[in-house]
Design an enzyme around this catalytic site. Structure first.
Site: not given
Ligand code: NOJ
Length: 468
Positions: A158, A372
């Site tokens: 990200e 994710e």
């Molecule tokens: C994106 C992130 O990559 C991760 O580290 C985070 O905990 C999750 N979203 C949930 O917010």
């Protein structure tokens, strides 16, 4: 291990789950420093978290028993290179070797991110001009060590959200609000990926390399020209600078001019920048799916960014929602027909479909892994530690229907990961905002793991859809 079949799994990240923050020669990361500093007002840290470092065998066994055939995790850069001297910490490699042995034992495909927010403290910040060369060095050391044992590598988790939290909201270290630094950080992240890809290609591995994008393309409720302008600028800000260089090897001149017009001094840009990105593009896209980037023209006349780390929204309270605005460019819109979660983010399952189909429109048939997708909430466990998380099941099921529809409609979706494998440290949201398929009892000395109802639901879901 075959990455050629559809991959169904779940994901974690090093700082969020490993614990063992200073064990076996690991050096500190910027998250260790931040959590141990007075800037961390909660005092909550990832020092131990769910101690995956010592519990990984149990965690991976549970994944396998849940029909999962892939595991996305990240490597802690400062476990491998603890100091600013390019000397490898063999014990760091040993941990990941053993973790991958365990994956192989069950036929679980590792999908490995090289950096998930946790820069080594000797790098300090993403604005450090040395970061891309240092990252390329670290990446080459990792590629040479693991080679084809890791079929899927991704460079940065990200970049957009990382840069945004570091330099716009200022809720992640170095806790700044500074658009000039946001751009320097973004530029370095683009170079990091390109330079790592260059190292990767030198080795002629059978593995693939990608990047993980944190949000979907911007969308609006209206398609008047002003709304479409807002969409364009939001995409400049959140999407295009990450994905155009990584996938197409370009950064559009119009974007660069728009950034200059905002008063950003771009004298830090290397004259060879365009050549570096042109020749080093990725093989696949890792796409995280949570909510929409719903925008409208900026009428407030201000630039401001707010997030909700309190988790206090009752589902209707608009003042608890996240906002984002850049003067003259765009601001976040609110669709009253959609629900917000406790952290003020929209729950909008169709964004899975919109994201995937729009990615195809812009980037063609590139393979996409949903790296994710998950739902953070306050879980309630019974006396045995069991959680009936119907809310999470509903979220995942609804999102998955749209994701599978995008696949049916021709998007090259190759895999899907629930965030997260088990409960873990949720950055500055601490431990109360839980995402895991497996509950971790942080009060228990042995950090007892208990699969939640969603774990069993996902197990059956995978069984049903394993051969898609
Ligand atoms: C994106 C992130 O990559 C991760 O580290 C985070 O905990 C999750 N979203 C949930 O917010």
């Amino acid at each position: 291990m075959s990455k050629d079949k559809f991959l169904w799994g779940s994901a974690t990240a090093a700082y969020q789950c490993e614990g063992a923050w200073d064990e076996d020669g690991k050096g500190p990361s910027i998250w260790d420093d931040y959590c141990h500093s007075t800037a961390n007002l909660t005092g909550i840290t990832g020092d131990v978290s769910c101690d995956h470092y010592h519990h990984f065998k149990e965690d991976i066994k549970m994944m396998a028993e849940g029909n999962q055939n892939t595991y996305r995790f990240s490597i802690s850069w400062s476990r491998i290179l603890p100091k600013d001297d390019h000397v490898v910490n063999e014990a760091g490699f040993r941990f990941y070797d053993e973790l991958i042995d365990e994956c192989e034992k069950y036929g679980i495909v590792p999908n490995v991110t090289l950096v998930h927010y946790d820069l080594p403290d000797y790098i300090g910040t993403w604005t450090n001009p040395k970061v891309s060369d240092e990252f390329a060095y670290y990446a080459s050391v990792v590629f040479k060590h693991f080679g084809n044992r890791i079929p899927l590598y991704t460079t940065i988790n990200e970049p957009n959200h990382n840069a945004y939290c570091n330099y716009c909201v200022g809720n992640y270290p170095p806790n700044e609000t500074n658009l000039q630094h946001y751009c320097e950080c973004a530029y370095n992240m683009i170079l990091c990926t390109a330079k790592a890809v260059k190292e990767f290609r030198k080795l002629n591995l059978n593995s693939l390399i990608g990047i993980v994008q944190g949000c979907g393309p911007a969308v609006s409720l209206k398609d008047d020209p002003e709304y479409l302008e807002a969409v364009k600028y939001c995409d400049y800000f959140c999407n295009d600078w990450v994905l155009d260089p990584a996938i197409k090897g370009i950064l559009e001149d119009e974007l660069i001019e728009a950034v200059k017009a905002k008063g950003i001094d771009l004298s830090f840009v290397d004259p060879n920048f365009k050549d570096i990105i042109k020749n080093n593009t990725i093989d696949f896209l890792g796409q995280n799916i949570y909510s929409r980037m719903l925008v409208k023209p900026n009428t407030s006349g201000i630039t401001s960014f707010t997030v909700n780390n309190a988790g206090n929204n009752d589902g209707t309270n608009n003042s608890a929602r996240e906002t984002r605005a850049i003067k003259d460019w765009f601001e976040f819109d609110r669709d009253e027909n959609t629900q917000l979660n406790k952290w003020g983010r929209e729950i909008y399952p169709k964004c899975g479909y919109i994201t995937l189909t729009k990615r195809k429109e812009r980037y063609g048939n590139i393979p996409i892994y949903i790296t994710e997708n998950g739902h953070g909430c306050y879980d309630i466990a019974d006396e045995n530690g069991y959680v009936e998380d119907d809310e999470r099941i509903e979220f995942l099921n609804n999102y998955l229907q749209w994701i599978l529809k995008a696949k049916e409609d021709g998007v090259n979706v190759q895999g899907y990961y629930v965030w997260s494998t088990m409960d873990l440290y949720s950055w500055i949201n601490g431990y109360k905002k839980r995402y895991g398929l497996v509950r971790v009892d942080y009060e228990d000395g042995n950090l007892k793991r208990t699969p939640k109802k969603s774990y069993y639901w996902y197990k059956e879901f995978i069984k049903k859809y394993q051969n898609i």
